[in-house]
Design an enzyme around this catalytic site. Structure first.
Site, short mmCIF file in Angstrom:
data_model
loop_
_atom_site.label_atom_id
_atom_site.label_comp_id
_atom_site.label_asym_id
_atom_site.label_seq_id
_atom_site.Cartn_x
_atom_site.Cartn_y
_atom_site.Cartn_z
N ASP A 72 -21.01 40.26 52.82
CA ASP A 72 -22.26 40.06 52.09
C ASP A 72 -22.68 38.59 52.16
O ASP A 72 -23.74 38.21 51.64
CB ASP A 72 -22.17 40.56 50.64
CG ASP A 72 -21.08 39.90 49.84
OD1 ASP A 72 -20.34 39.06 50.40
OD2 ASP A 72 -20.95 40.21 48.63
N SER A 73 -21.89 37.76 52.88
CA SER A 73 -22.33 36.40 53.21
C SER A 73 -23.57 36.47 54.11
O SER A 73 -24.24 35.46 54.32
CB SER A 73 -21.21 35.63 53.91
OG SER A 73 -20.63 36.40 54.95
N ASP B 198 -18.83 44.99 53.50
CA ASP B 198 -18.81 44.65 52.07
C ASP B 198 -19.72 45.57 51.27
O ASP B 198 -20.87 45.82 51.65
CB ASP B 198 -19.34 43.23 51.87
CG ASP B 198 -18.23 42.20 51.72
OD1 ASP B 198 -17.10 42.58 51.35
OD2 ASP B 198 -18.49 41.02 51.98
N LYS C 94 -15.11 46.87 51.77
CA LYS C 94 -14.43 45.82 50.98
C LYS C 94 -15.20 45.63 49.69
O LYS C 94 -16.42 45.74 49.66
CB LYS C 94 -14.39 44.52 51.78
CG LYS C 94 -13.80 43.33 51.00
CD LYS C 94 -13.43 42.16 51.89
CE LYS C 94 -14.53 41.18 52.15
NZ LYS C 94 -15.11 40.53 50.94
N GLU D 73 -14.96 43.26 45.69
CA GLU D 73 -14.35 42.15 44.97
C GLU D 73 -13.83 42.59 43.60
O GLU D 73 -14.50 43.34 42.90
CB GLU D 73 -15.39 41.02 44.77
CG GLU D 73 -15.85 40.42 46.08
CD GLU D 73 -16.89 39.30 45.89
OE1 GLU D 73 -17.16 38.88 44.75
OE2 GLU D 73 -17.42 38.84 46.92
N GLU E 273 -9.44 34.39 48.65
CA GLU E 273 -10.36 33.30 48.99
C GLU E 273 -10.11 32.08 48.11
O GLU E 273 -10.05 32.17 46.88
CB GLU E 273 -11.82 33.80 48.82
CG GLU E 273 -12.83 32.72 49.17
CD GLU E 273 -14.25 33.25 49.39
OE1 GLU E 273 -14.46 34.49 49.39
OE2 GLU E 273 -15.15 32.41 49.57
O1 KIV Z 1 -18.83 37.96 52.75
C1 KIV Z 1 -17.96 37.32 53.36
O2 KIV Z 1 -18.20 36.69 54.38
C2 KIV Z 1 -16.61 37.33 52.80
C3 KIV Z 1 -15.62 36.40 53.41
C4 KIV Z 1 -15.85 35.02 52.88
C5 KIV Z 1 -14.23 36.84 53.21
O3 KIV Z 1 -16.33 38.05 51.90
#
Ligand code: KIV
Length: 271
Positions: A51-52, A90, A120, A122, A189
């Site tokens: 989600d980055s 994510d 994934k 959090e 992280e």
């Molecule tokens: O969204 C992302 O890029 C991440 C990484 C920083 C692990 O979750």
């Protein structure tokens, strides 16, 4: 996994075998077809459609605004390019924390509409009902602890997490809980290296770090950061392997000059 593919896909099972034999896992983000094709052909083990994307693709300050539809667009683009790497997508903010049924619906949409290999999310104990429900549908789940960018407004900063004993103990117990519940791996992280090593030694599942030191089972970086496309972001854990920003600006500058000077197109570059 395609039944027609001749390439041996990286499965969750292969990732756990890598941990068993002490082979470090390489993971990078990708958000689009062309980059994912290059990253996969280079041989990375896991591609994270993170989600980055909210930051590096859409220009938002945080990861919170990105939507499930946008993550599905990025995920499907990446999956179309990838032959070997394990692709994990994510779950974006607000699509799994509320209740476990919503989490399952979100995860099913990602799996159906992107054909990714896993999702994934959090958090630890707070989201465990969602993790259980997603796993019950046969969807592999990767956890994410330590600095959790979706909770940035709770903490207010992106500083190193779990430096104090109480936070470190909560992280260890969350990591164990995620493993016991059935997650196939977790990301840690921005935490102290000693803590990263301790968690990796306590868990049987792979622990992949970003700013979690060298004692974990693998490393992940955001592709725009490691290639030097992003310029303002320079945390200590980031190693830049290239200065692509300078190369791109140089190439674009040459193109502009060639157009203005009428050097481009030349005789051979026209019909
Ligand atoms: O969204 C992302 O890029 C991440 C990484 C920083 C692990 O979750």
């Amino acid at each position: 996994m395609s039944v027609h593919s001749e390439v041996r896909k990286v499965t969750t099972h292969r990732l756990s075998e890598m941990k068993l034999r002490g082979e470090k896992i390489s993971m990078l983000t990708s958000y689009d077809y062309s980059m994912a094709q290059l990253v996969d052909e280079a041989g990375v083990d896991v591609i994270l459609v993170g989600d980055s994307a909210s930051n590096v693709m859409a220009g938002h300050e945080t990861t919170l605004p990105i939507t499930l539809n946008e993550m599905i667009y990025h995920g499907a683009s990446v999956v179309r390019a990838v032959k070997r790497a394990h692709v994990v997508v994510d779950l974006p903010f607000g699509t799994y924390q509320g209740d476990s049924k919503e989490a399952l619906i979100s995860a099913i949409r990602i799996m159906k509409e992107t054909a990714a290999d896993s999702v994934k999310l959090e958090g630890g104990a707070e989201v465990i009902e969602s993790v259980k429900r997603i796993l019950s549908a046969g969807i592999p789940v990767m956890g994410h602890l330590g600095l959790m960018p979706q909770s940035i407004h709770k903490f207010g900063t992106y500083t190193v997490r779990a430096k104090k004993d109480a936070e470190a103990e909560k992280l260890i117990s969350d990591a164990k809980l995620l493993e016991e519940t059935g997650c196939y791996a977790i990301v840690l992280e921005k935490i102290p290296a000693d803590l990263g090593k301790k968690v990796a030694s306590k868990l049987k599942i792979p622990v992949i770090g970003i700013g979690a030191g060298g004692g974990v089972d693998g490393q992940v970086l955001v592709i725009h950061d490691m290639l030097g496309i992003t310029q303002q972001f320079s945390p200590r854990f980031l190693r830049r392997y290239h200065n692509l920003a300078a190369e791109i600006k140089g190439a674009v500058g040459s193109y502009i000059n060639d157009v203005k000077s009428q050097d481009f197109p030349n005789e051979k570059e026209q019909y």
